[in-house]
Design a protein around this motif. Structure first.
Motif, PDB file in Angstrom:
ATOM      1  N   MET A   1      35.719   6.652  30.734  1.00 48.14           N
ATOM      2  CA  MET A   1      34.545   5.939  30.224  1.00 48.14           C
ATOM      3  C   MET A   1      34.374   6.216  28.730  1.00 48.14           C
ATOM      4  SD  MET A   1      33.262   4.153  32.586  1.00 48.14           S
ATOM      5  CE  MET A   1      34.806   3.924  33.381  1.00 48.14           C
ATOM      6  N   LEU A   2      34.573   7.478  28.341  1.00 48.71           N
ATOM      7  CA  LEU A   2      34.451   7.813  26.920  1.00 48.71           C
ATOM      8  C   LEU A   2      35.531   7.110  26.096  1.00 48.71           C
ATOM      9  CD1 LEU A   2      33.658  11.608  27.300  1.00 48.71           C
ATOM     10  CD2 LEU A   2      32.111   9.871  26.391  1.00 48.71           C
ATOM     11  N   ASP A   3      36.749   7.055  26.659  1.00 47.16           N
ATOM     12  CA  ASP A   3      37.840   6.353  25.959  1.00 47.16           C
ATOM     13  C   ASP A   3      37.476   4.906  25.691  1.00 47.16           C
ATOM     14  OD1 ASP A   3      39.349   8.567  26.101  1.00 47.16           O
ATOM     15  OD2 ASP A   3      40.636   7.867  27.737  1.00 47.16           O
ATOM     16  N   LEU A   4      36.842   4.297  26.688  1.00 48.07           N
ATOM     17  CA  LEU A   4      36.491   2.884  26.559  1.00 48.07           C
ATOM     18  C   LEU A   4      35.266   2.703  25.668  1.00 48.07           C
ATOM     19  CD1 LEU A   4      37.051   1.815  30.263  1.00 48.07           C
ATOM     20  CD2 LEU A   4      38.452   1.174  28.318  1.00 48.07           C
ATOM     21  N   GLY A   5      34.711   3.808  25.219  1.00 49.83           N
ATOM     22  CA  GLY A   5      33.578   3.732  24.314  1.00 49.83           C
ATOM     23  C   GLY A   5      32.235   3.751  25.003  1.00 49.83           C
ATOM     24  N   VAL A   6      32.208   4.126  26.277  1.00 54.43           N
ATOM     25  CA  VAL A   6      30.928   4.231  26.984  1.00 54.43           C
ATOM     26  C   VAL A   6      30.433   5.662  26.853  1.00 54.43           C
ATOM     27  CG1 VAL A   6      29.749   3.949  29.188  1.00 54.43           C
ATOM     28  CG2 VAL A   6      31.681   2.470  28.626  1.00 54.43           C
ATOM     29  N   ALA A   7      29.449   5.871  25.996  1.00 61.38           N
ATOM     30  CA  ALA A   7      28.888   7.217  25.809  1.00 61.38           C
ATOM     31  C   ALA A   7      27.384   7.068  25.647  1.00 61.38           C
ATOM     32  CB  ALA A   7      29.499   7.860  24.569  1.00 61.38           C
ATOM     33  N   GLY A   8      26.674   8.166  25.583  1.00 64.09           N
ATOM     34  CA  GLY A   8      25.235   8.111  25.381  1.00 64.09           C
ATOM     35  C   GLY A   8      24.909   7.280  24.149  1.00 64.09           C
ATOM     36  N   GLY A   9      23.963   6.341  24.281  1.00 60.79           N
ATOM     37  CA  GLY A   9      23.562   5.535  23.135  1.00 60.79           C
ATOM     38  C   GLY A   9      24.324   4.237  22.992  1.00 60.79           C
ATOM     39  N   THR A  10      25.415   4.059  23.747  1.00 63.90           N
ATOM     40  CA  THR A  10      26.214   2.834  23.634  1.00 63.90           C
ATOM     41  C   THR A  10      25.468   1.651  24.237  1.00 63.90           C
ATOM     42  OG1 THR A  10      28.200   4.146  23.903  1.00 63.90           O
ATOM     43  CG2 THR A  10      28.429   1.771  24.215  1.00 63.90           C
ATOM     44  N   GLU A  11      25.488   0.533  23.509  1.00 62.14           N
ATOM     45  CA  GLU A  11      24.865  -0.666  24.061  1.00 62.14           C
ATOM     46  C   GLU A  11      25.837  -1.350  25.020  1.00 62.14           C
ATOM     47  OE1 GLU A  11      22.185  -3.616  21.761  1.00 62.14           O
ATOM     48  OE2 GLU A  11      24.078  -4.654  22.094  1.00 62.14           O
TER      49      GLU A  11
ATOM     50  N   LYS B   1      20.897   0.370  26.878  1.00 60.29           N
ATOM     51  CA  LYS B   1      21.607   1.468  26.210  1.00 60.29           C
ATOM     52  C   LYS B   1      21.933   2.544  27.239  1.00 60.29           C
ATOM     53  CE  LYS B   1      21.310   1.681  21.370  1.00 60.29           C
ATOM     54  NZ  LYS B   1      20.360   0.889  20.596  1.00 60.29           N
ATOM     55  N   VAL B   2      23.132   3.081  27.139  1.00 56.44           N
ATOM     56  CA  VAL B   2      23.538   4.132  28.060  1.00 56.44           C
ATOM     57  C   VAL B   2      22.740   5.398  27.741  1.00 56.44           C
ATOM     58  CG1 VAL B   2      25.458   5.600  28.771  1.00 56.44           C
ATOM     59  CG2 VAL B   2      25.861   3.182  28.279  1.00 56.44           C
TER      60      VAL B   2
ATOM     61  N   THR C   1      34.651  18.768  23.808  1.00 64.33           N
ATOM     62  CA  THR C   1      35.470  17.565  23.644  1.00 64.33           C
ATOM     63  C   THR C   1      34.590  16.333  23.649  1.00 64.33           C
ATOM     64  OG1 THR C   1      37.158  18.684  24.928  1.00 64.33           O
ATOM     65  CG2 THR C   1      37.489  16.342  24.531  1.00 64.33           C
ATOM     66  N   GLU C   2      33.643  16.352  24.568  1.00 69.22           N
ATOM     67  CA  GLU C   2      32.799  15.177  24.695  1.00 69.22           C
ATOM     68  C   GLU C   2      31.953  14.968  23.450  1.00 69.22           C
ATOM     69  OE1 GLU C   2      31.448  14.672  28.601  1.00 69.22           O
ATOM     70  OE2 GLU C   2      29.667  13.603  27.932  1.00 69.22           O
ATOM     71  N   ARG C   3      31.495  16.068  22.896  1.00 73.58           N
ATOM     72  CA  ARG C   3      30.712  15.914  21.666  1.00 73.58           C
ATOM     73  C   ARG C   3      31.574  15.373  20.540  1.00 73.58           C
ATOM     74  NH1 ARG C   3      27.414  21.339  21.046  1.00 73.58           N
ATOM     75  NH2 ARG C   3      27.838  21.738  23.226  1.00 73.58           N
ATOM     76  N   ILE C   4      32.854  15.811  20.539  1.00 69.94           N
ATOM     77  CA  ILE C   4      33.768  15.289  19.519  1.00 69.94           C
ATOM     78  C   ILE C   4      33.931  13.788  19.693  1.00 69.94           C
ATOM     79  CG2 ILE C   4      36.164  15.307  18.718  1.00 69.94           C
ATOM     80  CD1 ILE C   4      36.243  18.290  19.463  1.00 69.94           C
ATOM     81  N   VAL C   5      34.170  13.374  20.947  1.00 70.98           N
ATOM     82  CA  VAL C   5      34.400  11.950  21.213  1.00 70.98           C
ATOM     83  C   VAL C   5      33.163  11.126  20.860  1.00 70.98           C
ATOM     84  CG1 VAL C   5      34.883  10.256  23.002  1.00 70.98           C
ATOM     85  CG2 VAL C   5      36.103  12.417  22.991  1.00 70.98           C
ATOM     86  N   THR C   6      32.003  11.626  21.273  1.00 72.68           N
ATOM     87  CA  THR C   6      30.764  10.898  21.002  1.00 72.68           C
ATOM     88  C   THR C   6      30.553  10.747  19.501  1.00 72.68           C
ATOM     89  OG1 THR C   6      29.928  11.956  22.966  1.00 72.68           O
ATOM     90  CG2 THR C   6      28.336  10.776  21.632  1.00 72.68           C
ATOM     91  N   ARG C   7      30.862  11.814  18.795  1.00 74.50           N
ATOM     92  CA  ARG C   7      30.715  11.783  17.339  1.00 74.50           C
ATOM     93  C   ARG C   7      31.656  10.720  16.742  1.00 74.50           C
ATOM     94  NH1 ARG C   7      28.466  11.905  12.734  1.00 74.50           N
ATOM     95  NH2 ARG C   7      29.584  12.883  11.029  1.00 74.50           N
TER      96      ARG C   7
END
Lengths: 680, 79
Positions: free
Chosen positions: B32-42, B18-19, A242-248
């Motif tokens: 956090m992912l919903d809010l757009g905080v993921a690996g690589g996010t500035e 960068k995260v 799921t996380e990879r989907i979201v990140t993508r």
């Protein structure tokens, strides 16, 4: 999670009460989705002509509104979904929105996006496109974006997404007919969409290719099997997927944003940051907040004085005429008594005391709300809530409590953690609502600030009122803390809150609309609640069992205890009888004092003051009445709402007992202390 | 070159980063992912609340306030 299995299981029935049955053939169902605070409700109102409450803070819409509109001879049902950042998460409102999109089978889904923050909004657009291709993207707040020098290439965005994209500015109504046209074109099959389907990594695509055929077979109409397959690996073993989907998806959003958005200014939010510096800084944040509160109260009190007096004068004259009319018709006492002294006098009180402050306070409050200040209040106060092991969004539900505690209790749905939500529900009535707030103002004006009616007197009143509110807020923190340490043990959950850009409220419209709304609200309450209650209470005050009336014998019974609390039997009885509606407390007290026709009606605040003083009121009585008004059982509607929200008698009882206990103890202490010191 | 990872909570105001890692799990991680905080996010800390916590961050064009318990669990590498 409660709804997870149902919402991911293909073919599950809609479980969230969002089933919208088509009432007539040919009606087109349109779902309105979007991130929190992008103006969905404004779009909804603009299209349907309804008046859903709007405000510049995330999470305002917690229930689903539906409305109808007609466009080019076709009927549409518009469903306003709660704001969501994503359709893959597990919060209650996201499940609701997701369930409706998947199983409510809307004909068209409009995803509203904020032009000033498009990149983040695109995430939800892409997730929606995975579910259905019948999508119109409505890029709202184009005017705000333009002001900030943000340009958006809508045509290119539409080409990339493969669905119609309409720019609009819902507050002024600009672009809405284009939106309605685009919806009609999709519903009528005149536009074929080619929705963007993100391609994921090899492993994900492989997993999806395995899962897609069986889910498609068992699938629900309108939901792509691919989408169901993508959502299936959601349990703990599938978190990575799921996380990879979201990140993508986030990567894709970033790329699209880079293509379609242009910035004219380097620092497009410089103005907001300057305002934030004043409103949230270490030095000025809290003082400015308190000053704003005082200013709002001062304007309310000063402004309400004159119309209050005029209304009372006019209405009491009307009462005299009414009395004379009854005399002329030689109506019997048993008829004129209840109608004139019971119903009409209660009406006068409720209208002349409640209406002017409400009609001034709420427009001011709405201006603050629309400007985007309320989330900053939550931001400033969060530390206190954290210390009380409660949720920072509780300040938002408290603000809603100013309007009506029942609304505040429903608003607590914006708090995800069940424990913190219960705390917010139980403590909501520490904030004086609509029905108590004007009574507080009247008491302060009569007994605390003196009869000095000038601006200085109102300033004093405003400061005292602010102090009363601060006591209510402090009680909220204390009660939250005690609850967190006892029956609702736990630590504070994490807090995240979006601080929206400041928007210039549409001052004229806000003022006109909220004056109109509040006037209507107060008058309706007066007619529906106050008038019948006035009748009943008049009966209680005048029906005699032996020597004394029912009201009097109850008051005599309560008197000893009430005296310990710095009040008297009639006052305590009024609070008890005021359970259906807090507006009634003061009219009941007056009726108790004036029963038997011994006294003429008090036609203004100074007349009222003498009436109360003649019945033994002094400033200590006033203080205790105010404290008890601030902290006692919530009104009947609020209790019922607490029960509906918690589905538990235990928590409803807690919401009843906690403020009551706090108020009783506080009044006992204050009255006791002042008597011991010989100050009263 | 070795990039130093620090928790987001100790990134000074106004410094972009960068995260690199999300250390949280469960609901907080999803949020956090919903809010757009993921690996690589500035991400950039914009301003603090009067008591210093929470702090408002700029993420993908939106201003998000996070308590330190959440920002402790986001590792970033300053640019």
């Amino acid at each position: 999670m409660r709804l997870k299995d149902k919402s991911t299981g293909a073919g599950a029935p809609c479980s969230s009460g969002l089933n919208i049955a088509k009432e007539a053939q040919g009606e087109i169902i349109v779902a309105l989705a979007g991130n929190p605070n992008v103006g969905k409700s404004t779009v909804f109102n603009a299209l349907t002509g309804m008046r859903q409450h709007t405000g510049n803070w995330p999470g305002k819409t917690v229930t689903n509104a539906r409305g109808r509109y007609r466009h080019k001879d076709k009927d549409y049902v518009l469903v306003d979904l709660p704001g969501t950042y994503s359709l893959m998460s597990n919060s209650a409102e996201e499940e609701t929105a997701c369930d409706f999109l998947c199983f409510g089978a809307p004909d068209v889904t409009v995803v509203v996006a904020d032009a000033t923050c498009l990149e983040r909004n695109l995430n939800l657009v892409l997730q929606t496109l995975e579910i259905t291709g019948s999508v119109v993207v409505c890029v709202n707040l184009m005017d705000e974006a333009k002001k900030k020098g943000i340009g958006i290439n809508l045509k290119l965005l539409s080409d990339i997404l493969g669905v119609p994209v309409v720019g609009c500015c819902a507050r002024s109504g600009k672009g809405l007919s284009d939106l309605a046209d685009a919806v009609a074109d999709i519903a009528g099959g005149r536009i074929r969409t080619t929705p963007l389907r993100p391609i994921y990594t090899k492993e994900i695509e492989y997993a999806v290719s395995l899962l897609q055929p069986p889910t498609e077979k068992a699938g629900t109409a309108g939901v792509s099997g691919r989408r169901t397959a993508l959502r299936l690996p959601k349990d703990d073993t599938g978190v990575n997927l799921t996380e990879r989907i979201v990140t993508r998806l986030l990567d894709i959003c970033e790329r699209i944003a880079g293509q379609v958005i242009t910035y004219d200014k380097d620092d497009y939010s410089a103005r907001d940051r300057k305002i934030d510096k004043v409103l949230t800084s270490k030095i000025s944040g809290i003082p400015v907040m308190i000053m704003l509160l005082c200013a709002v109260f001062w304007i309310t009190i000063t402004g309400a004085n004159v119309p209050s007096g005029l209304l009372a004068k006019g209405l009491f004259r009307l009462e005299e005429y009414l009395g004379e009319l009854f005399n002329m018709l030689s109506a019997p006492k048993w008829l004129s008594g209840p109608v004139v002294e019971g119903m009409f006098r209660t009406l006068i009180w409720v209208i002349s005391v409640m209406l002017p402050p409400m009609a001034i306070f709420f427009p001011l409050f709405t201006l603050l709300e629309d400007s985007g200040y309320l989330p900053r209040v939550a931001f400033n106060l969060d530390k206190f809530f954290k210390k009380a092991c409660a949720h920072g969004k509780q300040s938002l539900t408290m603000c809603m409590g100013f309007g009506c505690n029942a609304v505040g209790v429903v608003g607590c749905r914006i708090i995800d953690s069940p424990r913190e939500r219960l705390i917010a529900v139980i403590t909501n009535s520490f904030i004086p609502c609509n029905g108590r707030f004007p009574a507080l103002i009247a008491i302060i004006t009569m007994f605390i600030a003196g009869r000095n009616a000038g601006p200085l007197g109102s300033l004093m009143s405003a400061l005292v009122l602010a102090a009363v509110i601060v006591i209510g807020v402090a009680a909220t923190f204390l009660a939250s803390k005690i609850l967190s340490k006892t029956i609702l043990k736990g630590t504070a959950s994490s807090f995240n809150l979006e601080l929206p850009p400041y928007r210039r409220p549409q001052i004229g419209r806000v003022i006109v609309r909220s004056i109109f709304d509040k006037t209507f609200f107060v008058l309706r309450r007066a007619a529906v609640v106050a008038a019948p209650a006035g009748l009943i209470i008049w009966a209680l005050a005048n029906i005699r069992a032996g020597e004394v009336s029912l009201l009097e014998s109850c008051a005599v019974f309560l008197d000893p205890f009430a005296r310990l609390m710095g009040m008297d039997g009639y006052i305590l009885l009024a609070f008890i009888l005021g359970f259906p509606a807090n507006e009634l407390v003061i009219p009941i007290i007056l009726m108790g004092y004036t029963a038997g026709g011994a006294l003429t009606s008090a036609q203004n605040l100074s007349g009222l003051r003498s009436l109360l003083a003649a019945n033994g009121w002094n400033w200590l009585t006033a203080v205790c009445v105010m404290l008890f008004s601030l902290m006692h059982w919530p009104c009947g509607t609020t209790c019922l709402t607490v029960y509906k929200e918690t589905k538990s008698l235990k928590w409803t009882a807690a919401a009843f007992i906690v403020p009551t206990a706090a108020g009783t103890v506080l009044c006992l202490i204050v009255a006791g202390a002042f008597r011991l010191l010989g100050l009263s | 070159m070795n990039i130093e990872k620090i928790p987001l909570s100790s990134l000074p105001i106004g410094k972009k980063a960068k995260v690199t890692d999300l250390l949280s799990d469960g609901q907080l991680r999803r949020r956090m992912l919903d809010l757009g905080v993921a690996g690589g996010t500035e991400i950039e800390p914009l301003f603090k609340s009067p008591s210093g916590d929470p702090v408002a961050y700029l993420v993908r064009g939106a201003v998000i306030a996070l308590r330190s318990d959440a920002s402790d669990k986001i590792l970033v590498a300053a640019e």
